[in-house]
Write a protein that holds these residues in place. Sequence first.
Motif, PDB file in Angstrom:
ATOM      1  N   LYS A  39      -8.605   2.486   6.160  1.00  0.00           N
ATOM      2  CA  LYS A  39      -7.235   1.988   5.997  1.00  0.00           C
ATOM      3  C   LYS A  39      -7.041   0.683   6.771  1.00  0.00           C
ATOM      4  N   CYS A  40      -7.613   0.619   7.966  1.00  0.00           N
ATOM      5  CA  CYS A  40      -7.544  -0.635   8.741  1.00  0.00           C
ATOM      6  C   CYS A  40      -8.172  -1.787   7.956  1.00  0.00           C
ATOM      7  N   THR A  68      -1.030   3.138  10.777  1.00  0.00           N
ATOM      8  CA  THR A  68      -2.227   2.305  10.943  1.00  0.00           C
ATOM      9  C   THR A  68      -1.833   0.835  11.066  1.00  0.00           C
ATOM     10  N   GLU A 124      -0.013  10.234   1.907  1.00  0.00           N
ATOM     11  CA  GLU A 124      -0.738   9.129   2.535  1.00  0.00           C
ATOM     12  C   GLU A 124       0.185   8.029   3.062  1.00  0.00           C
ATOM     13  N   HIS A 138      -6.565  12.428   9.761  1.00  0.00           N
ATOM     14  CA  HIS A 138      -7.645  11.999   8.884  1.00  0.00           C
ATOM     15  C   HIS A 138      -8.906  11.825   9.707  1.00  0.00           C
ATOM     16  N   ASN A 195     -11.702   7.513   7.612  1.00  0.00           N
ATOM     17  CA  ASN A 195     -10.568   7.208   6.747  1.00  0.00           C
ATOM     18  C   ASN A 195      -9.603   6.228   7.413  1.00  0.00           C
ATOM     19  N   SER A 196      -9.390   6.414   8.723  1.00  0.00           N
ATOM     20  CA  SER A 196      -8.523   5.485   9.447  1.00  0.00           C
ATOM     21  C   SER A 196      -9.113   4.082   9.479  1.00  0.00           C
ATOM     22  N   TYR A 225       0.827  -1.213   0.000  1.00  0.00           N
ATOM     23  CA  TYR A 225       0.000   0.000   0.000  1.00  0.00           C
ATOM     24  C   TYR A 225       0.862   1.265   0.000  1.00  0.00           C
ATOM     25  N   SER A 259      -8.607  -2.000   4.710  1.00  0.00           N
ATOM     26  CA  SER A 259      -7.813  -2.318   3.517  1.00  0.00           C
ATOM     27  C   SER A 259      -6.575  -3.144   3.882  1.00  0.00           C
ATOM     28  N   ALA A 306       0.608   4.403  -2.626  1.00  0.00           N
ATOM     29  CA  ALA A 306      -0.011   5.600  -2.034  1.00  0.00           C
ATOM     30  C   ALA A 306       0.669   6.880  -2.486  1.00  0.00           C
ATOM     31  N   SER A 327       0.490   7.481   6.912  1.00  0.00           N
ATOM     32  CA  SER A 327      -0.730   7.013   7.565  1.00  0.00           C
ATOM     33  C   SER A 327      -0.907   5.504   7.398  1.00  0.00           C
ATOM     34  N   TRP A 328      -0.496   4.968   6.242  1.00  0.00           N
ATOM     35  CA  TRP A 328      -0.552   3.507   6.068  1.00  0.00           C
ATOM     36  C   TRP A 328       0.384   2.823   7.054  1.00  0.00           C
TER      37      TRP A 328
END
Length: 499
Positions: free
Chosen positions: A219-220, A84, A77, A211, A215-216, A69, A222, A73, A80-81
């Motif tokens: 991401k979790c 998370t 971003e 975010h 959005n968080s 990811y 995903s 990204a 943040s990946w």
Amino acid sequence: MRQFSIFLKGTLILTLAGLLTRFLGFFYKIFLAQALGAEGMGIYQLIFPVFSVCHALTTSGMETAISRYTAFAKDSEKDSWLYTGLFLSVAAASLTGFLLWIQSPLIAEHLLHETRCEPLLRILAAAVPLSSIHACFAGAYLGRKKTGIPAAAQLFEQFLRIGTVWLLCSIRMQQGRPVTPSLAVFGLLAGEAGSALFMLTFAGGGRASLHHPKNSLAKCRSLLRMALPLTGNRLSLTVLQSAEAVLIPLSLQKSGLTTAEALSMYGILTGMALSFLMFPNAVTSSISAMLLPVISEEQAKGNTRNISATIEYTIQFGLVIGVLCMGIFLHFGSQLGAILFHEQLAGEFLVTLSWICPVLYLTGNLNSILHGLGKTSVTFFNQLASILVRILFLVGFVPLYGIQGVLWGLLASQLLLCLLGIRAVAPYVTPTLGLDVVILKPLAALFLSIGAVDLWKRLLPAVHFGHPALDLIANIGIVSLAYFGVLFILGVFRFLKRT
């Protein structure tokens, strides 16, 4: 061209760090073997299947998901990946480490069948969450194709591990107390703590942008959507590998060995012989780490020609390294075991296992290519088939033929795994290299280089470096240089012929 230069730079950094780490680890294993003895090494090696299960359960799938990811990204971003995934992985690892701590007596007695592993498992429990921190940051930086920080962390971990064990062993010896496998596990814990602190200090400079909670959560979801199937696959494989590791000493006991003899033989195989065999893997594993994001990006762009060329040259490189190592271990294996480990049996194992080198160094790269192509289920079933073959040999052959059954199982399983991997990537390759380039020329170079060294030793028998180990290393170095020299000359002839 820019993508290739980034790939090459990242691979070189990881390769240099990996080679130095393996070089240090190589002599560290020699030190441990002499300090702990073969039986102590066997006890120490028994805990690693448990560590592998914990890592597979909490970290390995998330590390790959973060890497993939992050590669896709936007720059804003990427952090943040990472954070998370780090939160999810460390939470799972902390719970797993706690369970390992309280259940260590049960695991030692009923799963490992060795109660002396209990204190080792308690120390290991503290290393589980620390290793997840290191792995998540490493995955993020590999996804960015920035390999400097993961390489530095790898070296720092190894230096800290070796330094800690050396210091503890020195103190014990001065006090006249025995050196136990627990000291080696304390070194492992110190290394994991140091690498985690290194990542948090030097790699944690970025901050995830704020975010909305939705959005968080997205991401979790995903990350988990990709990590959970990978975790399930790797956990299944790791559990089977752990069962295999436990079965080896138990099966050896059924062949007529005592518990001490079985543990000693297990320690010689896993702690000595396989350490030699996996040393060249520092080069191929560096390429493997860089292949996943590169293949993923090329697939997203639809560059089938680049994917084909990458796969083909990866196979060629793996075979070139594998053929050289096969010749070295086949020709010098007995001397390596006797001179460096003072254990003739380790040398005999090396000679037998030398035949798997051409396929051993290919399989990791093939798996990374398949992961980059999104074919994770294929790699799972290929590895599952390979492990089941080894377990079949343990159950059916080891009680009858002893340690030879273990070696035969390793040979058969690695050959099967490589053939299945080649079959899986074949549809993505448009061949441009013939078998003469991939197989026949490396074999010809190997025979010529070893023959030249043997001739040199007969013509100049008085030339030596004053110590058997130095003479052996010099001979291996000369064979390697001659091998790549012959390949270079053959490559020049091929180029001139084509032009």
